[in-house]
Design an enzyme around this catalytic site. Sequence first.
Site, mmCIF file in Angstrom:
data_model
loop_
_atom_site.group_PDB
_atom_site.id
_atom_site.type_symbol
_atom_site.label_atom_id
_atom_site.label_comp_id
_atom_site.label_asym_id
_atom_site.label_seq_id
_atom_site.Cartn_x
_atom_site.Cartn_y
_atom_site.Cartn_z
ATOM 1 N N ASP A 24 0.833 -1.211 0.000
ATOM 2 C CA ASP A 24 0.000 0.000 0.000
ATOM 3 C C ASP A 24 0.869 1.262 0.000
ATOM 4 O OD1 ASP A 24 -2.351 1.401 -0.015
ATOM 5 O OD2 ASP A 24 -2.723 1.222 2.130
ATOM 6 N N ASN A 72 -10.958 -2.368 -5.389
ATOM 7 C CA ASN A 72 -10.183 -1.483 -6.264
ATOM 8 C C ASN A 72 -10.834 -1.336 -7.652
ATOM 9 O OD1 ASN A 72 -6.966 -2.635 -4.955
ATOM 10 N ND2 ASN A 72 -8.206 -0.891 -4.315
HETATM 11 C C1 IPE Z 1 -5.482 -2.661 -0.102
HETATM 12 O O1 IPE Z 1 -5.150 -1.330 -0.253
HETATM 13 C C2 IPE Z 1 -5.474 -3.356 -1.430
HETATM 14 C C3 IPE Z 1 -4.169 -3.574 -2.021
HETATM 15 C C4 IPE Z 1 -3.001 -3.266 -1.509
HETATM 16 C C5 IPE Z 1 -4.198 -4.205 -3.313
HETATM 17 P P1 IPE Z 1 -6.249 -0.187 -0.472
HETATM 18 O O2 IPE Z 1 -5.486 1.074 -0.634
HETATM 19 O O3 IPE Z 1 -7.166 -0.559 -1.572
HETATM 20 O O4 IPE Z 1 -7.069 -0.219 0.889
HETATM 21 P P2 IPE Z 1 -7.724 0.942 1.742
HETATM 22 O O5 IPE Z 1 -8.642 1.696 0.820
HETATM 23 O O6 IPE Z 1 -6.624 1.803 2.243
HETATM 24 O O7 IPE Z 1 -8.431 0.247 2.864
HETATM 25 C C1 IPE Z 2 -1.480 0.291 -3.393
HETATM 26 O O1 IPE Z 2 -1.313 1.664 -3.435
HETATM 27 C C2 IPE Z 2 -1.740 -0.319 -4.757
HETATM 28 C C3 IPE Z 2 -3.131 -0.717 -4.989
HETATM 29 C C4 IPE Z 2 -4.089 -0.729 -4.105
HETATM 30 C C5 IPE Z 2 -3.467 -1.171 -6.322
HETATM 31 P P1 IPE Z 2 -2.546 2.663 -3.443
HETATM 32 O O2 IPE Z 2 -2.925 2.925 -4.869
HETATM 33 O O3 IPE Z 2 -3.647 2.180 -2.573
HETATM 34 O O4 IPE Z 2 -1.870 3.971 -2.829
HETATM 35 P P2 IPE Z 2 -2.469 4.947 -1.725
HETATM 36 O O5 IPE Z 2 -2.954 4.105 -0.582
HETATM 37 O O6 IPE Z 2 -3.565 5.712 -2.373
HETATM 38 O O7 IPE Z 2 -1.311 5.801 -1.326
HETATM 39 MG MG MG Z 3 -4.070 2.406 -0.597
#
Ligand code: IPE
Ligand code: IPE
Ligand code: MG
Length: 247
Positions: A24, A72
């Site tokens: 993340d 997502n």
């Molecule tokens: C969890 O991260 C999903 C992945 C790392 C693929 P998200 O960024 O989607 O989760 P939230 O929204 O912070 O809970």
């Molecule tokens: C994790 O990074 C990757 C996916 C969930 C696909 P994020 O895209 O959630 O990045 P943040 O949490 O917005 O920084």
């Molecule tokens: Mg995230």
Amino acid sequence: MASDLLHQIRLHGAIPRHIAIIMDGNGRWARGKGLPRTAGHRQGMNAVREVIEGAVEAGIEILTLFAFSTDNWQRPRVEISALMGLLTVYARQERAELVRQGVEVHVLGELDRMDAAARRAVDTIVDGTSGGSRMRLNLMISYGAREEIVRATRLLAERVAKGELDPSAIDDDAFRAELFTGDQPDPDLLIRTSGEFRLSNFLLWQLAYTELHVTPVLWPDFSRKELFSAVRDFQRRERRFGRVRAG
Ligand code: IPE
Ligand code: IPE
Ligand code: MG
């Protein structure tokens, strides 16, 4: 240094068999640099490569990476296509190196929600790395744990309805066998990057007794050093599984 940490890990024994990671913070990494979110995802791919190499070096048997959740799919279309595009690039660029390292890739999740090109990329990397015997890599894509549990329940119910399964035979093992992760051992260690203390619908069944390690490091900055520090942290834990301490 990473090599010193690896040395310490080996000295202390008890290497986790299975590590799961919620990768993340790509978007925040990009924002911090004034770049579009997709630049963070691209940089995140380098961290994936680095962590796979580190896990193979440390002798981890199974590495499970949360790459894209069912939730997502609710992100903007451009971001989803960029992520699926990166998956295609990843499959093409990394296959040979994964084979060289002995990594067998499995892609787990609701894959029928992916477009044809991304599905082909998945098949390429799964078929192309099949037989790798040093480490199993589970890439969790279009994955959600609640959906996985509901699906397992439906599969068991269908077998009961057909008269193939007696409800009294449904136990932990029978249930586990219907999960995407099948009969693999549960993760010993879960790492979440970017400082968020939540599971975000990841492996809810499998994480029952997993040790948790949250680091503020954003995923694109995650390296071997952070992976090895997390393993050292794990080695200091006392796992009790609900029992009392031995001796
Ligand atoms: C969890 O991260 C999903 C992945 C790392 C693929 P998200 O960024 O989607 O989760 P939230 O929204 O912070 O809970
Ligand atoms: C994790 O990074 C990757 C996916 C969930 C696909 P994020 O895209 O959630 O990045 P943040 O949490 O917005 O920084
Ligand atoms: Mg995230």
